[in-house]
Design a protein around this motif. Structure first.
Motif, mmCIF file in Angstrom:
data_model
loop_
_atom_site.group_PDB
_atom_site.id
_atom_site.type_symbol
_atom_site.label_atom_id
_atom_site.label_comp_id
_atom_site.label_asym_id
_atom_site.label_seq_id
_atom_site.Cartn_x
_atom_site.Cartn_y
_atom_site.Cartn_z
ATOM 1 N N ILE A 154 65.980 78.817 -46.417
ATOM 2 C CA ILE A 154 66.671 77.544 -46.192
ATOM 3 C C ILE A 154 67.625 77.294 -47.347
ATOM 4 C CG2 ILE A 154 66.414 75.068 -45.830
ATOM 5 C CD1 ILE A 154 63.635 75.621 -44.686
ATOM 6 N N ALA B 54 62.658 69.654 -46.012
ATOM 7 C CA ALA B 54 62.821 70.914 -45.289
ATOM 8 C C ALA B 54 62.458 70.802 -43.809
ATOM 9 C CB ALA B 54 62.015 72.017 -45.960
ATOM 10 N N THR C 19 70.097 80.011 -43.908
ATOM 11 C CA THR C 19 70.447 79.030 -42.879
ATOM 12 C C THR C 19 71.837 78.444 -43.061
ATOM 13 O OG1 THR C 19 69.355 77.282 -44.151
ATOM 14 C CG2 THR C 19 68.046 78.397 -42.451
ATOM 15 N N ASP D 53 61.406 77.551 -47.776
ATOM 16 C CA ASP D 53 62.241 76.632 -48.547
ATOM 17 C C ASP D 53 62.301 77.039 -50.016
ATOM 18 O OD1 ASP D 53 60.028 75.590 -49.936
ATOM 19 O OD2 ASP D 53 59.899 73.775 -48.711
ATOM 20 N N THR E 47 65.427 69.600 -41.867
ATOM 21 C CA THR E 47 66.439 70.631 -41.672
ATOM 22 C C THR E 47 66.036 71.583 -40.548
ATOM 23 O OG1 THR E 47 67.104 70.551 -44.000
ATOM 24 C CG2 THR E 47 67.665 72.539 -42.775
ATOM 25 N N LEU F 158 60.579 80.385 -41.696
ATOM 26 C CA LEU F 158 61.573 79.842 -42.612
ATOM 27 C C LEU F 158 60.880 79.567 -43.940
ATOM 28 C CD1 LEU F 158 62.028 78.285 -39.590
ATOM 29 C CD2 LEU F 158 64.232 77.899 -40.707
#
Length: 255
Positions: free
Chosen positions: A164, A102, A91, A129, A105, A127
């Motif tokens: 991420i 997270a 990202t 983290d 974000t 996604l």
């Protein structure tokens, strides 16, 4: 406050959104009609092309309802016939965040892509983290072949997984992150009995990719964003981690 909170909290909203669009800038339009990436809708509740050849356990996936802020919008999700490949991204955001941050974000990424770029949803299907938590990204059903907006020209029949953080050369990639990505890859490709170590063919739908529209291109079943588009995403460090992710995903499929 951690670095992510400090940076995002002090920047004006437009600057914050801009910071979080670095990797996604050339991923591909999120509106299916504009990009030609849309596919036929599948019957509800049926993962497209599911087989029983080499299934893997489904990892825990945090639903998008846990990071969404406000009502959903945009047209219904679009679907491909089946998932053949995974494209890995980063990202391009700070790495030293608290994992509890997270979802914040992800919301900024969603806002940047739907408001600044006017896509219909966040581009990534999933996604992950740095603590290994997997989040549902684009709407449509985690077990289905949802057409995302993550890899220009190759959104149909693929899944976009975004790490991420920023993983350029020399940056450590957390083991918890790569383990979670391997588990997600194993499960998602296992639904269509794709070996994570194999090679697959995808047809480019957009000449802005590395291949002209209509060109059949060969990819690893688990590839980096840069394999399909002119970008440094997902960063040299994460690209170097892909062989290990493929190997572990294949092991989880009992191959």
């Amino acid at each position: 406050m951690r670095v992510l909170q400090a940076v995002l909290g002090r920047l004006p909203r437009f600057a914050t959104v801009g910071l979080l669009l670095m990797c996604a800038l050339f991923a591909g339009p999120g509106v299916a009609g504009a990009s030609g990436q849309g596919g036929a809708r599948q019957p509800k509740g049926h993962p497209a092309g599911q087989t029983r050849g080499h299934p893997a356990a489904k990892p825990r996936i945090v639903p998008r309802s846990e990071w969404m802020d406000g009502a959903e919008r945009g047209p219904p999700a679009r679907y491909a016939k089946r998932v053949k490949a995974v494209f890995v991204h980063h990202t391009d955001t700070p790495n030293d965040y608290d994992c509890a941050d997270a979802p914040r974000t992800i919301r900024y990424l969603y806002t940047g892509q739907t408001e600044s770029r006017q896509w219909d949803d966040i581009g990534y299907n999933f996604l992950v983290d740095r603590c290994g938590t997997i989040y549902e990204g684009r709407a449509g059903g985690v077990g289905r072949a949802v057409v995302g907006a993550h890899t220009q020209g190759f959104n149909r029949g693929s899944v976009g997984i975004a790490a991420i953080g920023t993983f350029t050369k020399g940056v450590p990639v957390p083991e918890a992150m790569t383990a979670a990505m391997a588990a997600l890859v194993a499960w998602k490709l296992g639904l269509t009995d794709v070996d994570p170590r194999s090679e697959v063919r995808l047809v480019s739908s957009n000449s802005l990719s590395r291949y002209p529209k209509g060109k059949s291109a060969k990819f690893r079943a688990v590839s980096g964003h840069k394999d399909g588009f002119y970008t440094q995403c997902p960063g040299a460090a994460l690209m170097a981690a892909l062989p290990g992710i493929r190997k572990e995903a294949a092991r989880l499929q009992d191959r």
